[in-house]
Design a protein around this motif. Structure first.
Motif, mmCIF file in Angstrom:
data_model
loop_
_atom_site.group_PDB
_atom_site.id
_atom_site.type_symbol
_atom_site.label_atom_id
_atom_site.label_comp_id
_atom_site.label_asym_id
_atom_site.label_seq_id
_atom_site.Cartn_x
_atom_site.Cartn_y
_atom_site.Cartn_z
ATOM 1 N N ASP A 132 71.285 34.756 91.201
ATOM 2 C CA ASP A 132 71.443 36.065 91.846
ATOM 3 C C ASP A 132 72.764 36.075 92.606
ATOM 4 O OD1 ASP A 132 69.028 36.904 90.926
ATOM 5 O OD2 ASP A 132 67.920 36.537 92.779
ATOM 6 N N SER A 133 73.387 37.227 92.656
ATOM 7 C CA SER A 133 74.675 37.306 93.347
ATOM 8 C C SER A 133 74.916 38.712 93.866
ATOM 9 C CB SER A 133 75.805 36.922 92.383
ATOM 10 O OG SER A 133 77.052 36.993 93.032
ATOM 11 N N GLY A 134 75.696 38.801 94.925
ATOM 12 C CA GLY A 134 76.231 40.084 95.352
ATOM 13 C C GLY A 134 77.528 40.322 94.598
ATOM 14 N N TYR A 135 77.861 41.593 94.388
ATOM 15 C CA TYR A 135 79.122 41.930 93.728
ATOM 16 C C TYR A 135 79.819 43.018 94.532
ATOM 17 C CZ TYR A 135 77.360 39.307 89.759
ATOM 18 O OH TYR A 135 76.878 38.301 88.964
ATOM 19 N N VAL A 136 81.155 43.030 94.464
ATOM 20 C CA VAL A 136 81.913 44.046 95.197
ATOM 21 C C VAL A 136 83.176 44.352 94.398
ATOM 22 C CG1 VAL A 136 83.139 42.321 96.632
ATOM 23 C CG2 VAL A 136 82.824 44.659 97.501
ATOM 24 N N ASP A 137 83.627 45.598 94.464
ATOM 25 C CA ASP A 137 84.817 46.018 93.725
ATOM 26 C C ASP A 137 86.084 45.559 94.446
ATOM 27 O OD1 ASP A 137 87.049 47.864 92.789
ATOM 28 O OD2 ASP A 137 85.396 48.614 91.544
ATOM 29 N N VAL A 138 87.028 45.027 93.689
ATOM 30 C CA VAL A 138 88.276 44.511 94.262
ATOM 31 C C VAL A 138 89.032 45.592 95.051
ATOM 32 C CG1 VAL A 138 89.655 44.964 92.161
ATOM 33 C CG2 VAL A 138 90.339 43.123 93.747
ATOM 34 N N LEU A 165 81.878 40.674 106.054
ATOM 35 C CA LEU A 165 81.326 40.336 104.749
ATOM 36 C C LEU A 165 81.577 41.512 103.808
ATOM 37 C CD1 LEU A 165 79.640 38.196 103.216
ATOM 38 C CD2 LEU A 165 77.605 39.148 104.270
ATOM 39 N N ALA A 166 82.316 41.257 102.728
ATOM 40 C CA ALA A 166 82.619 42.323 101.756
ATOM 41 C C ALA A 166 81.573 42.283 100.657
ATOM 42 C CB ALA A 166 84.018 42.132 101.172
ATOM 43 N N THR A 167 80.573 43.161 100.765
ATOM 44 C CA THR A 167 79.480 43.206 99.798
ATOM 45 C C THR A 167 78.956 44.631 99.732
ATOM 46 O OG1 THR A 167 77.229 42.422 99.328
ATOM 47 C CG2 THR A 167 77.875 42.474 101.641
ATOM 48 N N THR A 168 78.379 45.004 98.591
ATOM 49 C CA THR A 168 77.745 46.330 98.530
ATOM 50 C C THR A 168 76.363 46.273 99.168
ATOM 51 O OG1 THR A 168 76.626 45.944 96.418
ATOM 52 C CG2 THR A 168 78.887 46.798 96.319
ATOM 53 N N ALA A 170 80.667 45.905 108.431
ATOM 54 C CA ALA A 170 81.881 46.564 107.919
ATOM 55 C C ALA A 170 81.689 48.075 107.835
ATOM 56 C CB ALA A 170 82.261 45.996 106.553
ATOM 57 N N VAL A 171 80.480 48.492 107.456
ATOM 58 C CA VAL A 171 80.190 49.923 107.313
ATOM 59 C C VAL A 171 80.188 50.610 108.675
ATOM 60 C CG1 VAL A 171 78.388 51.584 106.655
ATOM 61 C CG2 VAL A 171 78.940 49.672 105.130
ATOM 62 N N THR A 172 79.531 50.003 109.658
ATOM 63 C CA THR A 172 79.387 50.675 110.958
ATOM 64 C C THR A 172 80.620 50.512 111.838
ATOM 65 O OG1 THR A 172 78.221 48.734 111.817
ATOM 66 C CG2 THR A 172 76.868 50.558 111.023
ATOM 67 N N GLU A 173 81.256 49.334 111.807
ATOM 68 C CA GLU A 173 82.384 49.099 112.714
ATOM 69 C C GLU A 173 83.713 49.584 112.147
ATOM 70 O OE1 GLU A 173 82.558 45.193 114.445
ATOM 71 O OE2 GLU A 173 80.404 45.180 114.890
ATOM 72 N N LEU A 174 83.865 49.542 110.817
ATOM 73 C CA LEU A 174 85.164 49.908 110.223
ATOM 74 C C LEU A 174 85.076 51.138 109.321
ATOM 75 C CD1 LEU A 174 86.635 46.381 109.334
ATOM 76 C CD2 LEU A 174 86.975 47.731 111.407
ATOM 77 N N ASP A 175 83.882 51.748 109.236
ATOM 78 C CA ASP A 175 83.706 52.942 108.413
ATOM 79 C C ASP A 175 84.127 52.672 106.961
ATOM 80 O OD1 ASP A 175 82.888 55.553 108.046
ATOM 81 O OD2 ASP A 175 84.870 56.396 108.416
ATOM 82 N N TRP A 176 83.668 51.535 106.445
ATOM 83 C CA TRP A 176 84.006 51.087 105.090
ATOM 84 C C TRP A 176 82.872 51.482 104.156
ATOM 85 C CZ3 TRP A 176 81.842 46.582 102.368
ATOM 86 C CH2 TRP A 176 82.573 46.192 101.241
ATOM 87 N N HIS A 177 83.208 52.102 103.035
ATOM 88 C CA HIS A 177 82.160 52.575 102.121
ATOM 89 C C HIS A 177 82.456 52.125 100.698
ATOM 90 C CE1 HIS A 177 80.427 54.870 105.372
ATOM 91 N NE2 HIS A 177 81.646 55.256 105.671
ATOM 92 N N PRO A 178 81.883 50.978 100.299
ATOM 93 C CA PRO A 178 82.206 50.450 98.970
ATOM 94 C C PRO A 178 81.508 51.179 97.829
ATOM 95 C CG PRO A 178 80.579 49.039 100.038
ATOM 96 C CD PRO A 178 80.958 50.099 101.048
ATOM 97 N N ARG A 179 82.122 51.117 96.648
ATOM 98 C CA ARG A 179 81.491 51.581 95.414
ATOM 99 C C ARG A 179 80.262 50.714 95.127
ATOM 100 N NH1 ARG A 179 86.824 51.471 95.281
ATOM 101 N NH2 ARG A 179 88.035 53.013 94.127
ATOM 102 N N SER A 180 79.409 51.163 94.219
ATOM 103 C CA SER A 180 78.228 50.364 93.868
ATOM 104 C C SER A 180 78.645 49.147 93.033
ATOM 105 C CB SER A 180 77.257 51.206 93.047
ATOM 106 O OG SER A 180 77.808 51.463 91.763
ATOM 107 N N ALA A 181 77.764 48.161 93.012
ATOM 108 C CA ALA A 181 78.011 46.961 92.198
ATOM 109 C C ALA A 181 78.150 47.333 90.725
ATOM 110 C CB ALA A 181 76.867 45.963 92.390
#
Length: 348
Positions: free
Chosen positions: A221-227, A249-252, A314-325
């Motif tokens: 199992d793994s987390g994935y994130v867009d470059v 942590l950079a993760t979706t 990352a989402v709450t402190e930096l307002d970061w919104h990643p694409r889905s895995a």
């Protein structure tokens, strides 16, 4: 007005080139380091594929993490540094120090030169490997508060190198930083558009799946994130005051098995359906195979382990919104098809 200069180390790397793309698009000047200036053409090719063809604000210079040469000149006039470069994991190392020492020494070399040049902040590309290793009975998602437990047995030297180099960086900032700021970004498996046929080990998995090299997959199992989202998180960590002294942590926040990844590819690229695996390997088979095949050692250490992660910080402190895995995985495959790296099998 003079543009702010950002130094990006290891400019031909998958994450680094996407960071350079976004910096140039946002109006920064970039000086990037490579071990060999033979990589200049490759960097220009990748940036062009990514949509930037004006290189007026880009300077490529030679500097190696394993040597003191040039680092002081590299940092001159820089406001920020993205420390992305990392000695590539060698799979056939004789002892783990071959991976660990260069990683630790390289990070310290960059931090010292940045401090001496009065750089404001360094963003370190660390890894999920510095967070999750050595926690066997985990039941809650990993966060930035977690560190890999290096006293645990069978930790892969790559994870050790990432953990020890990040710890060395934080210790340096505390003891010798003299006001230099640090933030770290710790990505899970990085997917997304490849810009040339030169890319990272997590993308090779997609190539191997599409080309039918993998008949059955390990139960990993793994987390994935867009470059592209990893790059945008680096820029947020560089500019936002609240990122100083923090890890992200950079993760979706999603967790997929390798069979899930194959299923996503099958749904979106039906021409490749017959190449894609539908079965999982027994854990014991992977562990036995790893005894004779060093490149499977890291995978063997991951089979059956818990891999949930949280991106709340990352989402709450930096307002970061990643694409889905899934979006990241599809983008990897599509870019490989577009560049002719993989081709659909001929119909029988």
């Amino acid at each position: 007005m003079k543009k702010q200069l950002v130094v990006v180390t290891g400019g031909s790397g998958f994450i680094a080139v996407h960071i350079i793309l976004q910096l140039l698009q946002q109006g920064y000047a970039v000086r990037t380091t490579v071990r060999s200036l033979k990589k200049v053409a490759l960097i220009h090719q990748m940036l062009t594929t990514g949509g930037v063809s004006d290189f007026t604000d880009l300077e490529v210079v030679s500097a190696d993490l394993t040597s003191n040469q040039n680092w002081d000149q590299v940092m001159q006039g820089a406001t920020y540094v993205m420390q992305v470069a990392s000695p590539t994991p060698t799979l056939n190392f004789k002892n783990e120090d071959e991976m660990i020492r260069p990683a630790v020494d390289g990070v310290l070399r960059v931090l010292k030169a940045a401090r001496n040049a009065n750089v404001k902040r360094v963003v370190l590309t660390s890894a999920y490997g510095a967070i999750f290793a050595g926690h066997p009975n985990r039941t809650t998602p990993y966060t930035e508060a977690d560190w890999s437990d290096l006293s645990a047995k069978n930790i892969h030297p790559y994870q050790k190198s990432k953990t020890l180099s990040e710890q060395a960086a934080w210790e340096f900032i505390q003891k010798d930083g003299r006001g230099l700021e640090l933030a770290s970004v710790n990505p899970v498996g990085v997917m997304g558009p490849v810009l040339a046929n030169d890319y990272s080990h997590s993308n090779i998995q997609i190539e191997d799946l599409l080309t039918g090299k993998i008949k059955s997959v390990p139960k990993v199992d793994s987390g994935y994130v867009d470059v592209r989202d990893v790059a945008s998180l680096h820029l947020l960590a560089m500019t936002q005051p609240q990122a100083k002294g923090e890890r992200f942590l950079a993760t979706t926040g999603e967790t997929l098995s390798m069979l899930d990844v194959a299923a996503i590819l099958r749904a979106h690229f039906p021409a490749f359906a017959n190449q894609l695996p539908t079965k999982e390997l027994p854990n014991i088979a992977v562990k036995v195979a790893a005894m004779t095949k060093p490149y499977l050692k890291m995978v063997a250490g991951l089979v059956g382990t818990y891999a949930e992660t949280s991106n709340h910080k990352a989402v709450t402190e930096l307002d970061w919104h990643p694409r889905s895995a899934a979006t990241a995985i599809i983008a990897t495959a599509q870019s490989m098809i577009d560049l002719g790296i993989v081709t659909a099998p001929k119909r029988q």
